[in-house]
Design a protein around this motif. Structure first.
Motif, mmCIF file in Angstrom:
data_model
loop_
_atom_site.group_PDB
_atom_site.id
_atom_site.type_symbol
_atom_site.label_atom_id
_atom_site.label_comp_id
_atom_site.label_asym_id
_atom_site.label_seq_id
_atom_site.Cartn_x
_atom_site.Cartn_y
_atom_site.Cartn_z
ATOM 1 N N SER A 34 0.833 -1.207 0.000
ATOM 2 C CA SER A 34 0.000 0.000 0.000
ATOM 3 C C SER A 34 0.868 1.257 0.000
ATOM 4 N N GLU A 35 2.010 1.211 0.683
ATOM 5 C CA GLU A 35 2.911 2.371 0.670
ATOM 6 C C GLU A 35 3.519 2.581 -0.712
ATOM 7 N N VAL A 36 3.910 1.496 -1.360
ATOM 8 C CA VAL A 36 4.472 1.585 -2.705
ATOM 9 C C VAL A 36 3.412 2.106 -3.669
ATOM 10 N N GLN A 37 2.201 1.606 -3.537
ATOM 11 C CA GLN A 37 1.115 2.056 -4.400
ATOM 12 C C GLN A 37 0.829 3.542 -4.174
ATOM 13 N N LEU A 38 0.817 3.962 -2.917
ATOM 14 C CA LEU A 38 0.590 5.365 -2.599
ATOM 15 C C LEU A 38 1.688 6.243 -3.196
ATOM 16 N N LEU A 39 2.935 5.800 -3.052
ATOM 17 C CA LEU A 39 4.050 6.567 -3.619
ATOM 18 C C LEU A 39 3.939 6.658 -5.137
ATOM 19 N N GLN A 40 3.519 5.562 -5.783
ATOM 20 C CA GLN A 40 3.356 5.584 -7.234
ATOM 21 C C GLN A 40 2.235 6.540 -7.631
ATOM 22 N N GLU A 41 1.132 6.528 -6.889
ATOM 23 C CA GLU A 41 0.030 7.442 -7.166
ATOM 24 C C GLU A 41 0.458 8.899 -6.978
#
Length: 111
Positions: free
Chosen positions: A28-35
């Motif tokens: 979820s952190e990686v996804q948030l950073l990508q977003e």
């Protein structure tokens, strides 16, 4: 980096690699950073577009200012010519007639 929707562990090797964790970051952190990175790109593109629009507006404003100045110059020339014409009329002693004796229209004070 493997992109899976379910967050299941990787089955590529027997090692304990889990796609939900990348270099100490949760999925979820990686996804948030990508977003956030994607959002930054969108905002940077908008900023570039706004800069272009601002420059176009400035150029347009400059052209309008130049045209206004030109029109004011023409207006001043017309006023000067009208003044000269009126002075010649008065000098000829025949108000209401042009220099050739033809009737002229009465003009208002602010033409």
């Amino acid at each position: 980096m493997k992109n899976t929707e379910s967050g299941d562990a990787s089955e590529d090797s027997g090692a304990e690699t889990d796609d939900s964790y990348v270099a100490g970051w949760s999925r979820s952190e990686v996804q948030l950073l990508q977003e956030l990175a994607d959002r930054r790109e969108v905002l940077e593109q908008r900023a570039k577009e706004m800069d272009i629009r601002e420059k176009l507006l400035e150029a347009t404003e400059n052209r309008i200012d130049q045209k206004i100045a030109s029109l004011k110059k023409i207006e001043a020339q017309i006023q000067a010519l009208l003044k000269t014409h009126d002075e010649r009329e008065r000098a000829a002693g025949q108000p209401g007639q042009d220099l050739h004796g033809h009737e002229t229209e009465r003009r208002g004070a602010d033409f």
